[in-house]
Design a protein around this motif. Structure first.
Motif, mmCIF file in Angstrom:
data_model
loop_
_atom_site.group_PDB
_atom_site.id
_atom_site.type_symbol
_atom_site.label_atom_id
_atom_site.label_comp_id
_atom_site.label_asym_id
_atom_site.label_seq_id
_atom_site.Cartn_x
_atom_site.Cartn_y
_atom_site.Cartn_z
ATOM 1 N N ARG A 40 185.036 59.597 116.353
ATOM 2 C CA ARG A 40 183.971 58.874 117.202
ATOM 3 C C ARG A 40 182.591 59.579 117.300
ATOM 4 O O ARG A 40 181.651 59.231 117.184
ATOM 5 N N ALA A 42 187.520 69.392 117.690
ATOM 6 C CA ALA A 42 188.047 69.839 118.898
ATOM 7 C C ALA A 42 188.954 70.909 118.756
ATOM 8 O O ALA A 42 189.592 71.891 119.497
ATOM 9 N N GLY A 59 187.396 71.743 128.220
ATOM 10 C CA GLY A 59 186.783 70.997 127.058
ATOM 11 C C GLY A 59 187.209 72.012 125.782
ATOM 12 O O GLY A 59 186.485 71.604 124.738
ATOM 13 N N THR A 108 193.683 67.683 124.046
ATOM 14 C CA THR A 108 193.910 67.134 122.592
ATOM 15 C C THR A 108 195.130 67.767 121.943
ATOM 16 O O THR A 108 195.889 66.983 121.342
ATOM 17 N N GLU A 150 198.263 70.167 133.144
ATOM 18 C CA GLU A 150 197.753 70.537 134.394
ATOM 19 C C GLU A 150 198.547 69.698 135.524
ATOM 20 O O GLU A 150 197.856 69.288 136.467
HETATM 21 N N1 LIG Z 1 189.150 60.720 122.859
HETATM 22 C C1 LIG Z 1 188.065 61.394 122.666
HETATM 23 N N2 LIG Z 1 187.055 61.023 121.932
HETATM 24 C C2 LIG Z 1 186.061 61.767 121.428
HETATM 25 N N3 LIG Z 1 186.127 63.035 121.780
HETATM 26 C C3 LIG Z 1 187.039 63.536 122.428
HETATM 27 C C4 LIG Z 1 188.065 62.717 123.103
HETATM 28 N N4 LIG Z 1 188.899 63.493 123.875
HETATM 29 C C5 LIG Z 1 188.366 64.756 123.958
HETATM 30 N N5 LIG Z 1 187.306 64.892 123.055
HETATM 31 C C6 LIG Z 1 186.424 65.997 123.089
HETATM 32 O O1 LIG Z 1 187.195 67.178 122.672
HETATM 33 C C7 LIG Z 1 187.115 68.243 123.007
HETATM 34 C C8 LIG Z 1 188.320 68.605 123.725
HETATM 35 O O2 LIG Z 1 188.580 67.952 124.853
HETATM 36 P P1 LIG Z 1 190.195 68.230 125.694
HETATM 37 O O3 LIG Z 1 190.290 67.153 126.590
HETATM 38 O O4 LIG Z 1 191.167 68.497 124.634
HETATM 39 O O5 LIG Z 1 189.661 69.241 126.483
HETATM 40 P P2 LIG Z 1 190.593 70.242 127.568
HETATM 41 O O6 LIG Z 1 190.722 71.733 126.996
HETATM 42 O O7 LIG Z 1 191.758 69.551 127.975
HETATM 43 O O8 LIG Z 1 189.569 70.389 128.590
HETATM 44 P P3 LIG Z 1 189.963 70.323 130.317
HETATM 45 O O9 LIG Z 1 190.431 71.625 130.725
HETATM 46 O O10 LIG Z 1 188.614 69.887 131.052
HETATM 47 O O11 LIG Z 1 190.993 69.294 130.517
HETATM 48 C C9 LIG Z 1 185.939 67.989 124.191
HETATM 49 O O12 LIG Z 1 184.753 68.422 123.444
HETATM 50 C C10 LIG Z 1 185.748 66.350 124.304
HETATM 51 O O13 LIG Z 1 184.600 66.152 124.314
#
Ligand SMILES: Nc1ncnc2c1ncn2[C@@H]1O[C@H](COP(=O)(O)OP(=O)(O)OP(=O)(O)O)[C@@H](O)[C@H]1O
Ligand SMILES: [Mg+2]
Lengths: 276, 284
Positions: free
Chosen positions: A37, A42, A63, A68, A182
């Motif tokens: 998208r 990631a 992030g 993911t 978390e």
């Molecule tokens: N459904 C999605 N569609 C597009 N991009 C996404 C989607 N989900 C996450 N991302 C992108 O992927 C990257 C990783 O996101 P993710 O949610 O895995 O981070 P995280 O390590 O869990 O962060 P946090 O500690 O804040 O929860 C981010 O840059 C986010 O913008």
């Protein structure tokens, strides 16, 4: 990847292939994810091996792709490249042998606590099976200290109680692996410590494999056998830190020099690798 | 109404009484009676003083006398009861049809990408039209019987239900969706066990709006298409310049409307017991 601390105390001379001594439950090889998208890269080339009964944590800045990774492991979203194998079978969708927990308890307010807990059974095996699961569900409630709250509605539970009910819901299907995103970060520190010790006890007693996403270094250290430090953009594992504190872990260990050294080491890695 | 905390202990110097302004302390029945009395009082003065002709605005006394008259006619089962029965059936059928079509379309629009992409734009387009303007069409298609009124009532009441249902289905949060996905729930299970219950507050909001507009649809249909309902009685009374009668008929109609609205609110209270919102008119 470098391995700074040996898994077993006094086994530093052994080769690093520590997981061969256990049954391998999870195997991730070369997992990458690019969200189509927004073209966000990631995850890049994640390789993980989780042994049966092990407790691993992943820590990294916001992030960097932790959620993911967890979603890919749970079969909620497909990886762009790479392979995820759980208990010998590739993960291509939701799996019965996976239990998952998120930051929010997400109990449904129109169901009583016990009805929320047996929901996974109701969805997979129908209403009759769910009814039959009320007995084990009550046992689980007792395990997490919520005896007598089976007929209460979620609005009558505190945040910590709701999260404990969510643990019960995760455990009711007796999953082999627990994926935790978390789970306790919305709780106050005292409740959180208590819940972490509960989690350790539950995992040990069931020999469950756990994989925890957290932002708290002490939490990762006190619970885990291995802590994975993640680097962002694209998300990759920067270091695998083996925590060789004896088990069972207790909250007293937080004050030991060894604990402090591990926390400092991880904090150093995070500072260097992940924050700009 | 919030309950005031009362002092329960004597001899403590930190137990004190919270001051609430007197206007916030007036009990509901008293407040309502007061507003009613003021309203009728002004009405009385205005009509007695001869500011307006009795044909335009009857006195409260005349209206009350006619209310009693119409009430007697209704109770003794005379022609007004038959007329009320006609209108009640129109409203009931119209509401039932609106719910069937509204829920079905709402689920299609709220649940499928096809519905949202291909059906919703047309619904929005129709919704922005003045729907009462369709009345002559319905009369041309369905005649002067109750069918054309049912159709108009249903037509007007369908849209709020569609919108409420579709919005309700969208209100489930990402965590709940993910949870259902991890449990391996099918699309239907997700719909019935999660999305619909989550959306019930919005669905009921749509139903409440529909319950009010369905009556307006039926009466408009009767004004424009004749028939034997209450709307026709109102129309006849007003051509006869019988303003007290028009007033009392409207008051009886509003009782029916309140009963329908109140029923929806009551059902909402029973089924959406977990959702504590401050519903407008919810204290009926
Ligand atoms: N459904 C999605 N569609 C597009 N991009 C996404 C989607 N989900 C996450 N991302 C992108 O992927 C990257 C990783 O996101 P993710 O949610 O895995 O981070 P995280 O390590 O869990 O962060 P946090 O500690 O804040 O929860 C981010 O840059 C986010 O913008
Ligand atoms: Mg996350």
């Amino acid at each position: 990847m470098e391995c700074q601390y040996p898994l077993m105390p006094g086994s530093a001379t052994m080769p690093v292939a520590t997981n061969t001594s256990h049954d391998v439950v999870y195997q991730l090889s070369g997992v990458s994810k690019t969200y189509a998208r927004n073209a966000v890269h990631a995850l890049e080339d994640i390789n993980l091996t989780l042994g049966k009964g092990s407790f691993s944590s992943i820590i990294g800045s916001s992030g960097c792709g932790k959620s993911t990774l967890l979603k890919i492991m749970a079969g909620l979203i497909p990886p762009s490249r790479g392979r995820v194998v759980l208990q010998g079978r590739p993960v291509t969708g939701s799996r019965r042998d996976i239990g998952m927990m998120f930051q929010q308890a997400t109990l449904f307010p129109w169901r009583t606590t016990i009805e929320n807990i047996v929901l996974p059974i109701e969805i997979r095996d129908g209403k009759a099976a769910a009814l039959a699961a009320h007995e084990p569900a009550r046992a689980l409630l007792e395990l997490v200290g919520l005896k007598g709250f089976d007929k209460a509605y979620p609005s009558e539970l505190s945040g910590g109680m709701a999260q404990r009910a969510a643990i019960c819901r995760m455990l009711i299907t007796e999953p082999a692996v627990l994926l935790l995103d978390e789970p306790f970060s919305a709780l106050d520190e005292l409740t959180r410590d208590f819940m972490n010790m509960e989690l350790q006890r539950i995992c040990t007693s069931r020999n469950a494999t756990a994989f925890l996403v957290t932002h708290s270094i002490p939490e990762a250290v006190i619970l885990s056998d291995v802590v994975y430090v993640m680097k962002p953009r694209p998300g990759r594992i920067a270091e695998e830190v083996v925590i060789d504190l004896p088990r069972p872990r207790t909250l007293d260990m937080i004050t030991t020099p060894k604990f402090g050294a591990l926390v400092e080491h991880i904090r150093g890695r995070l500072d260097k690798e992940t924050f700009i | 109404m919030t309950q005031k905390d009362h002092a329960q202990e004597r001899g403590s110097d930190t137990v004190w009484i919270e001051q609430v302004a007197w206007i916030d302390r007036v009990p509901r029945p008293v407040a309502m009676a007061f507003v009613f009395a003021v309203f009728v009082g002004i009405w009385h003065i205005v009509t007695q003083a001869g500011f307006v002709s009795p044909i335009i605005l009857p006195t409260p006394g005349e209206t009350f006398a006619d209310l009693v008259l119409v009430g007697r006619n209704l109770i003794s089962g005379e022609y007004m009861l038959a007329a009320l029965w006609v209108t009640l059936r129109e409203v009931a059928y119209g509401f039932a049809i609106a719910m069937m079509i509204g829920f079905s379309l709402g689920i299609i629009v709220g649940e499928t990408a096809f519905g949202e992409r291909a059906i919703m734009p047309y619904l929005v387009a129709i919704d922005t039209m003045p729907k009462v303007a369709f009345a002559p069409l319905f009369i041309a298609w369905l005649g002067f019987g109750i069918e054309s009124k049912v159709a108009l009532a249903a037509f007007i009441a369908t849209f709020p239900i569609v919108v409420g249902t579709a919005a309700g289905l969208h209100s489930a949060d990402a965590n709940a969706r993910m949870l259902f996905k991890t449990m391996g729930a099918s699309r239907l299970q997700t719909l019935f066990k999660m999305k619909l219950p989550t959306g019930l507050p919005q669905i009921f909001t749509g139903l409440k709006i529909a319950s009010v507009s369905v009556m307006a649809g039926a009466i408009t249909g009767e004004f424009l298409g004749g028939g034997r309902g209450f709307g026709e009685l109102i129309r006849v009374a007003s051509t006869q310049l019988n303003t007290p009668r028009v007033f009392s008929l409207i008051i009886y109609l509003s009782l029916v409307g309140m009963a329908l609205f109140g029923t929806v609110v009551w059902i909402q209270r029973r089924f959406v017991f977990w959702h504590k919102e401050r519903v407008v008119g919810g204290d009926l």
